[in-house]
Every structure is written in structure tokens, then in C-alpha cells.
Design an enzyme around this catalytic site. Structure first.
Site, PDB file in Angstrom:
ATOM      1  N   LEU A 157       0.827  -1.204   0.000  1.00 14.12           N
ATOM      2  CA  LEU A 157       0.000   0.000   0.000  1.00 14.12           C
ATOM      3  C   LEU A 157       0.858   1.251   0.000  1.00 14.12           C
ATOM      4  CD1 LEU A 157      -2.613  -1.289   2.591  1.00 14.12           C
ATOM      5  CD2 LEU A 157      -2.675  -1.474   0.083  1.00 14.12           C
ATOM      6  N   GLU A 158       1.414   1.548  -1.150  1.00 17.39           N
ATOM      7  CA  GLU A 158       2.284   2.715  -1.274  1.00 17.39           C
ATOM      8  C   GLU A 158       1.497   4.012  -1.132  1.00 17.39           C
ATOM      9  OE1 GLU A 158       6.099   4.521  -1.980  1.00 17.39           O
ATOM     10  OE2 GLU A 158       5.334   2.639  -1.166  1.00 17.39           O
ATOM     11  N   HIS A 159       0.221   3.980  -1.474  1.00 17.30           N
ATOM     12  CA  HIS A 159      -0.617   5.175  -1.399  1.00 17.30           C
ATOM     13  C   HIS A 159      -1.869   4.867  -0.591  1.00 17.30           C
ATOM     14  CE1 HIS A 159       1.950   7.014  -4.390  1.00 17.30           C
ATOM     15  NE2 HIS A 159       1.792   5.948  -5.156  1.00 17.30           N
ATOM     16  N   ARG A 193       7.037   0.269   3.640  1.00 17.42           N
ATOM     17  CA  ARG A 193       8.219   1.122   3.633  1.00 17.42           C
ATOM     18  C   ARG A 193       9.052   0.850   4.880  1.00 17.42           C
ATOM     19  NH1 ARG A 193       6.122   7.177   1.931  1.00 17.42           N
ATOM     20  NH2 ARG A 193       5.126   6.628  -0.067  1.00 17.42           N
ATOM     21  N   ARG A 217      10.803  -2.938   3.280  1.00 20.00           N
ATOM     22  CA  ARG A 217      11.594  -2.532   2.111  1.00 20.00           C
ATOM     23  C   ARG A 217      12.726  -1.603   2.531  1.00 20.00           C
ATOM     24  NH1 ARG A 217       6.310  -0.364   0.025  1.00 20.00           N
ATOM     25  NH2 ARG A 217       7.561   1.197  -1.054  1.00 20.00           N
TER      26      ARG A 217
END
Length: 304
Positions: A157-159, A193, A217
Site C-alpha cells: 500500500l504505497e498510497h 516502507r 523494504r
């Protein structure tokens, strides 16, 4: 402590020399807590080869396909596997499973075409996932991989916004975590992240306490947390916050990346630090395409 990432090939020998001077001790060489677990992301480049080929390499204990990159309020769904022929993927999934390599699907990614702004949208996404990729059989829902039944869902879920209800999705998936009989779980994972704490929408999902594993990451250019700065402190916080979850160190197999870590530095630096934690799980690689070019997994698998 010396930086663990190789910033430039020209400084590689210097980095190795410093790392050896700092870490060449009996404790580092012992590197306890190994699991041998290596998860790889597949589906981001058609030149990476087939899913079957990835599983036949013998390098991976799990493969995560990426991404289902459109879902949410508009009721539309889109699977992006970078031009791979979907007609053969179903048979490849079954082949991987026959070799003991589970295959999961990652949702989200680096695009902006997804959201879960309500409980209803979360339940609708569950319905789509279950009927398209798992045990459901709604006639109106197409199955891209035929009757192949995936092994898990990964949240990448980067955004997102604080209103997104990935917690609702996770809880609904957890209700269906037995596939095909006793002892066959639906693996629920997240790829996050490096920096801690996570964004609100990610934290709300993880707060359910039902995620089997989290991939951190450490290979991206996060100003405060990457392989050159701060990853160890964040690793301590992640693993302490969710003691029942297994944590995987996310590394890039791209040796041209500033955040690439030389295998010797994985052995002397990354692995001993990560494996101090009781809930260390293994290594996650980004991704199969780069790994095929560099054979990175063959060099670090036995340190995992």
C-alpha cells in the site's frame, strides 16, 4: 557502523574491507536464527521469464505476483502482470504449489488507482479476490487463472489515506484462511516502507494482529530509513511492535541500485542484525527480473 549498501561499484572493495574489519567475529560468522526463507516478487517485467521458471529455480520459498493495481470506490479491478500470458499462469501456479512453493497476489503497488474508502468497498474487494483467485465460484466473476487457487494476499500500500479500510479487508480474508482442508492457510502479508511508524492506513490494517508476515523494504531511497541510514533502528521498532508477526528484510537484487547490498555485506552485516530478533522470518527480494540478471538469490539464500 559502516554503510551496508554498495553506493557505487568503485567503492565496493572499500566497503567490504570496512565491513570485514567491523564484523569478522565469531558471533557474526555464526549468524544464528536462519530460516532459509526467501520470498520474491514476480510480475513486474515480462523479460523475467515465467512463473514456472521462477519456481523451478529452487531459490524461492514463496512467490508474490504483482500487482492487482486498480480497485476501490469505482468498482473496477485491474490485474497488471506486465504483459505475461495469463493463459499459462494458472498451470504455473499449480506447478509451483506442487513443488511446495506457495504463490500469493500483491494488491496496490506504486500506482494511484486504488483505495478502500469504506467498509463496503473493502468487502467488495474481498468478494472480487475470493471469487477471482481463491475458493469462490460466482459465475459473473472471471477467473484469470482458471481453477488455480492462490495461497495468499499481500498488501503493498504505497498510497492511501487514514480513511482506507484495509483492516476490514484483512479481517474478512482471515475468516477464510483455510483453503482445501486443514492446515492450508491463506497467507496474509504486507510489504511496507522501511520507516516506522507506518502510514495510518497501513497501521490500522497491521493493528488487527492477524498478518503472518511483513516485508520491510530497506532498499528504497527513504531519506530516514534505507540500507545506508537508519534501517536497523526501524527494524527494531517494527519487530517490537508486532511480536506475533514474522519480519522479512526486503533487499533489491538490482546491483546497479544505490541500495544494493553486496552478498558479503548481507552475511557480515544485514543477516546478523536482522536475525537477532525472535520474529525474524527471512529475506524478501525485489524482484525476479533483477534476480535473473544477477543471480543474487543464489548468493544470499543460505544466509537467510
Amino acid at each position: 557502523m559502516a554503510p551496508l549498501a554498495a553506493r557505487r561499484p568503485a567503492c565496493l572493495l572499500a566497503l567490504l574491507s570496512v565491513a570485514a574489519a567491523l564484523f569478522l567475529t565469531p558471533t557474526a560468522l555464526a549468524a544464528g536464527g536462519k530460516t532459509g526463507q526467501v520470498t520474491v516478487f514476480w510480475g513486474r517485467n515480462k523479460a523475467e521469464g515465467s512463473l514456472r521458471e521462477a519456481c523451478d529455480s529452487g531459490m524461492y520459498t514463496m512467490v508474490t505476483m504483482s500487482f492487482l493495481d486498480v480497485f476501490g470506490a469505482n468498482g473496477k479491478y485491474h490485474l497488471d502482470l506486465s504483459g505475461h500470458d495469463l493463459s499459462s499462469v494458472g498451470a504455473d501456479i499449480k506447478h509451483c504449489q506442487s513443488k511446495g512453493v506457495p504463490v500469493s497476489l500483491s494488491i496496490g503497488g506504486y500506482g494511484t488507482g486504488y483505495s478502500l474508502p469504506s467498509n463496503r468497498s473493502a468487502l467488495d474487494l474481498f468478494d472480487h479476490l475470493w471469487n477471482s483467485y481463491f475458493g469462490g465460484s460466482k459465475p459473473s466473476v472471471p477467473r484469470p487463472f482458471g481453477d488455480a487457487w492462490l495461497d495468499g494476499v499481500d498488501l503493498f500500500l504505497e498510497h492511501g489515506t487514514p480513511a482506507d479500510r484495509y483492516d476490514v479487508l484483512a479481517l474478512e480474508l482471515a475468516k477464510h484462511n483455510i483453503r482445501g482442508g486443514p492446515g492450508k492457510p491463506l497467507h496474509l502479508t504486507a510489504t511496507v516502507r522501511c520507516g516506522y511508524p507506518p502510514a495510518a492506513h497501513v497501521g490500522r490494517a497491521l493493528a488487527t494482529g492477524i498478518f503472518e508476515r511483513v516485508h520491510v523494504r530497506t532498499y528504497e531511497s527513504d531519506k530516514w530509513c534505507n540500507q545506508n541510514l537508519g534501517w536497523e533502528g526501524s527494524w527494531d521498532k517494527w519487530t517490537a511492535a508486532y511480536p506475533a508477526t514474522r519480519f522479512y528484510v526486503g533487499l533489491t537484487a538490482d546491483d546497479k541500485s544505490h541500495q544494493w547490498v553486496h552478498p558479503k555485506n548481507v552475511y557480515y552485516g544485514v543477516a546478523p542484525v536482522a536475525q537477532k530478533k525472535d520474529n525474524y522470518g527471512g529475506i524478501m527480494l525485489w524482484d525476479r527480473y533483477f534476480d535473473k540478471q544477477t543471480n543474487y538469490s543464489s548468493l544470499i539464500k543460505y544466509y537467510a
